[in-house]
Design an enzyme around this catalytic site. Structure first.
Site, PDB file in Angstrom:
ATOM      1  N   GLU A 128       1.128  -1.016  -0.072  1.00  0.00           N
ATOM      2  CA  GLU A 128      -0.564  -0.088   0.551  1.00  0.00           C
ATOM      3  C   GLU A 128       1.170   1.329  -0.184  1.00  0.00           C
ATOM      4  OE1 GLU A 128      -2.335   1.686   3.288  1.00  0.00           O
ATOM      5  OE2 GLU A 128      -2.409  -0.853   4.126  1.00  0.00           O
ATOM      6  N   SER A 179      -8.183   5.424   7.798  1.00  0.00           N
ATOM      7  CA  SER A 179      -9.190   4.768   9.452  1.00  0.00           C
ATOM      8  C   SER A 179      -8.069   4.739  10.029  1.00  0.00           C
ATOM      9  CB  SER A 179      -9.583   3.310   9.085  1.00  0.00           C
ATOM     10  OG  SER A 179      -9.717   2.445   8.219  1.00  0.00           O
ATOM     11  N   SER A 182      -1.127   6.460   9.194  1.00  0.00           N
ATOM     12  CA  SER A 182       1.278   6.231   8.861  1.00  0.00           C
ATOM     13  C   SER A 182       1.327   7.521   8.310  1.00  0.00           C
ATOM     14  CB  SER A 182       0.905   5.296   7.798  1.00  0.00           C
ATOM     15  OG  SER A 182       0.224   4.218   8.331  1.00  0.00           O
ATOM     16  N   ARG A 194       8.366   4.381   6.889  1.00  0.00           N
ATOM     17  CA  ARG A 194       7.699   4.530   7.740  1.00  0.00           C
ATOM     18  C   ARG A 194       7.701   4.763   8.381  1.00  0.00           C
ATOM     19  NH1 ARG A 194       3.820   2.445  10.737  1.00  0.00           N
ATOM     20  NH2 ARG A 194       2.080   2.910  11.059  1.00  0.00           N
TER      21      ARG A 194
HETATM   22  N1  LIG Z   1     -18.487   8.683   2.644  1.00  0.00           N
HETATM   23  C1  LIG Z   1     -17.374   8.017   3.797  1.00  0.00           C
HETATM   24  N2  LIG Z   1     -17.528   6.985   4.512  1.00  0.00           N
HETATM   25  C2  LIG Z   1     -16.693   6.755   5.662  1.00  0.00           C
HETATM   26  N3  LIG Z   1     -15.950   7.762   6.015  1.00  0.00           N
HETATM   27  C3  LIG Z   1     -15.444   8.332   5.490  1.00  0.00           C
HETATM   28  C4  LIG Z   1     -16.220   8.744   4.252  1.00  0.00           C
HETATM   29  N4  LIG Z   1     -15.498   9.471   3.791  1.00  0.00           N
HETATM   30  C5  LIG Z   1     -14.551  10.477   4.151  1.00  0.00           C
HETATM   31  N5  LIG Z   1     -14.458   9.492   5.141  1.00  0.00           N
HETATM   32  C6  LIG Z   1     -13.565   9.494   6.553  1.00  0.00           C
HETATM   33  O1  LIG Z   1     -12.070   8.755   5.644  1.00  0.00           O
HETATM   34  C7  LIG Z   1     -11.483   7.999   6.221  1.00  0.00           C
HETATM   35  C8  LIG Z   1     -11.531   6.400   5.532  1.00  0.00           C
HETATM   36  O2  LIG Z   1     -10.070   7.070   4.850  1.00  0.00           O
HETATM   37  P1  LIG Z   1      -8.994   6.510   3.566  1.00  0.00           P
HETATM   38  O3  LIG Z   1      -8.076   6.905   3.692  1.00  0.00           O
HETATM   39  O4  LIG Z   1      -9.995   5.912   2.802  1.00  0.00           O
HETATM   40  O5  LIG Z   1      -8.731   5.628   4.766  1.00  0.00           O
HETATM   41  P2  LIG Z   1      -8.900   3.252   4.269  1.00  0.00           P
HETATM   42  O6  LIG Z   1      -7.833   3.539   3.542  1.00  0.00           O
HETATM   43  O7  LIG Z   1      -8.826   2.999   5.622  1.00  0.00           O
HETATM   44  O8  LIG Z   1     -10.731   3.082   4.450  1.00  0.00           O
HETATM   45  C9  LIG Z   1     -12.959   7.415   7.628  1.00  0.00           C
HETATM   46  O9  LIG Z   1     -11.975   6.909   8.823  1.00  0.00           O
HETATM   47  C10 LIG Z   1     -13.703   8.910   7.902  1.00  0.00           C
HETATM   48  O10 LIG Z   1     -12.833   9.329   8.586  1.00  0.00           O
HETATM   49  C1  LIG Z   2      -2.523  -0.231   9.366  1.00  0.00           C
HETATM   50  C2  LIG Z   2      -2.538   0.777   8.714  1.00  0.00           C
HETATM   51  C3  LIG Z   2      -1.426   0.488   8.029  1.00  0.00           C
HETATM   52  C4  LIG Z   2      -4.712   0.632   7.589  1.00  0.00           C
HETATM   53  O1  LIG Z   2      -4.631   1.315   6.595  1.00  0.00           O
HETATM   54  P1  LIG Z   2      -5.608   2.080   6.353  1.00  0.00           P
HETATM   55  O2  LIG Z   2      -6.480   1.183   5.875  1.00  0.00           O
HETATM   56  O3  LIG Z   2      -6.384   2.631   7.919  1.00  0.00           O
HETATM   57  O4  LIG Z   2      -5.625   3.233   5.618  1.00  0.00           O
HETATM   58  C5  LIG Z   2      -3.095   1.673   8.835  1.00  0.00           C
HETATM   59  O5  LIG Z   2      -4.501   1.886  10.151  1.00  0.00           O
HETATM   60  C6  LIG Z   2      -1.976   2.200  10.380  1.00  0.00           C
HETATM   61  O6  LIG Z   2      -1.282   2.605   9.888  1.00  0.00           O
HETATM   62  N1  LIG Z   2      -2.897   2.534  11.816  1.00  0.00           N
HETATM   63  C7  LIG Z   2      -1.332   2.937  12.809  1.00  0.00           C
HETATM   64  C8  LIG Z   2      -1.729   1.872  13.374  1.00  0.00           C
HETATM   65  C9  LIG Z   2       0.257   3.194  14.084  1.00  0.00           C
HETATM   66  O7  LIG Z   2       1.067   2.874  13.837  1.00  0.00           O
HETATM   67  O8  LIG Z   2      -0.378   3.245  15.553  1.00  0.00           O
END
Ligand SMILES: Nc1ncnc2c1ncn2[C@@H]1O[C@H](COP(=O)(O)OP(=O)(O)O)[C@@H](O)[C@H]1O
Ligand SMILES: CC(C)(COP(=O)(O)O)[C@@H](O)C(=O)NCCC(=O)O
Length: 359
Positions: A128, A179, A182, A194
């Site tokens: 990723e 979520s 990083s 990282r």
């Molecule tokens: N439509 C949506 N639904 C849910 N979360 C959203 C939305 N738009 C923005 N977000 C925000 O974006 C975050 C997820 O970001 P994203 O970069 O897609 O991460 P991930 O790869 O972990 O899914 C959510 O935790 C929330 O704070």
């Molecule tokens: C595990 C992850 C790389 C996953 O990526 P995400 O789906 O959140 O974009 C990210 O959630 C992360 O870096 N979490 C923090 C872990 C930590 O350093 O405490």
């Protein structure tokens, strides 16, 4: 199906579709009708089922991938809807195509078996952060207005987005607020590490906001926050000192303790859902800003690029980050932002797949 890139994250699945201008020769087969239907379905709609969206404002025309000119389309849906997505893909005939899809993010591992079983698709998996970096560099190169900063972030009347020339970017920090969060230090196109992360990220904002306000969507949470006042919830330096704490340069309106007023029953009875949403947003954002600043100091890096879908439709967080980075670094650090905030991983894995095909 080499023209899809998927970044299957902890909250959202980002799907990038490259639509070639001319139909490639390899499509002139019995599969052509299915492929045509899928293309038509994706490009003629901007909503798919109840939860899928195409971000039409981000569409990029006339870009080139592996010598082919076409359009990049940007689509997202909640990762929790993966079962429905696979059912739709099956319904649209994807299982009849012998095909590989490029994928990244944790879900590329978690859902690999489901893709094989449900739609007979093999996932070509990419890391990723490799994908993120590749996608970021490609999109910035192809979109002259990709990178920007916020000028005068604390003054609503003067605050504005200003284009930033990111053509000589190294070194820089990436703070990816998905979520979780990083932090990457990037020294060249291929050299990065990282350096940090925190579990207190976009997922935390949304989760806490849903708990505290009863809202159900990110959009709702942001709308509530826009109407709220975090000083009804947080304890400020002036609530403790009666004004500034001058000796150590702490202004009276600085948050001394996030949610620090909420131990009082009386204050709890007066606080609104909007105030709680705003305080949650301010708490999470300031914490991320603080970690970003410490990472930048440690790595001796001045430019910090904030990305991830937490920043989607979220100017409050962006302006807070812009102000905090500038104020606490006494103007030496710059917070930068990118228009395609959450889509770099999906684009990057598509590009990596095509690079591998070339070599
Ligand atoms: N439509 C949506 N639904 C849910 N979360 C959203 C939305 N738009 C923005 N977000 C925000 O974006 C975050 C997820 O970001 P994203 O970069 O897609 O991460 P991930 O790869 O972990 O899914 C959510 O935790 C929330 O704070
Ligand atoms: C595990 C992850 C790389 C996953 O990526 P995400 O789906 O959140 O974009 C990210 O959630 C992360 O870096 N979490 C923090 C872990 C930590 O350093 O405490």
């Amino acid at each position: 199906m080499p023209w899809f890139g998927m970044d299957i994250g902890g909250t959202l699945c980002k799907l990038v579709y490259f639509e070639p201008k001319d139909i490639p020769k390899c499509e002139m087969t019995s599969e052509v009708e299915t492929l045509k239907n899928i293309r038509r379905y994706l490009t003629k709609n901007s909503a798919y089922g109840k939860t899928g969206h195409r971000d039409t404002h981000l569409q990029m025309d006339n870009v080139i991938i592996r010598g082919i000119t076409g359009t990049l389309h940007f689509i997202r849906f909640p990762t929790s809807e993966m079962k429905n997505f696979l059912a739709l893909a099956k319904y649209k005939g994807m299982a009849t195509l012998v095909t590989t899809v490029c994928a990244t993010g944790g879900g590329a591992y978690k859902f690999e078996e489901d893709f094989k079983r449900e739609v007979n698709m093999k996932l070509a998996k990419f890391d990723e952060f490799d994908s993120l970096l590749k996608g970021l560099q490609y999109i910035d190169k192809n979109n002259p207005t990709e990178c920007y900063y916020w000028a005068n972030p604390t003054d609503e009347s003067k605050c504005a987005k200003v284009k930033y020339d990111f053509s000589r970017p190294y070194p820089f920090l990436i703070v990816n607020i998905g979520s979780g969060v990083s932090v990457l230090a990037v020294y060249s196109a291929t050299n990065y590490k990282r350096i940090s992360g925190t579990s207190i990220g976009g997922g935390t904002f949304l989760g806490l906001c849903c708990l505290l306000t009863g809202c159900n969507t990110f959009e709702e949470a942001i709308e509530l926050a826009a109407e709220g006042d975090h000083t009804h919830v947080d304890k400020l330096v002036r609530d403790i000192y009666g004004g500034d704490y001058e000796r150590f340069g702490l202004p009276g309106d600085l948050v001394a303790s996030s949610f620090g007023q909420m131990n009082s029953r009386e204050r709890r009875s007066k606080v609104s859902r909007q105030d709680l949403a705003r305080a949650t947003l301010v708490t999470i954002t300031n914490n991320i800003g603080s970690i970003a600043r410490m990472c930048a100091i440690q790595e001796k890096i001045e430019r910090v690029v904030f990305i991830g879908n937490f920043l989607r439709v979220n100017p409050i967080a962006m302006k807070l980050l812009a102000y905090a980075m500038d104020y606490w670094s006494k103007g030496t650090m710059k917070a930068l932002f990118l228009e395609h905030e959450g889509y770099f991983g999906a684009v990057g894995c598509l590009l990596q797949f095509h690079e591998d095909l070339k070599s």
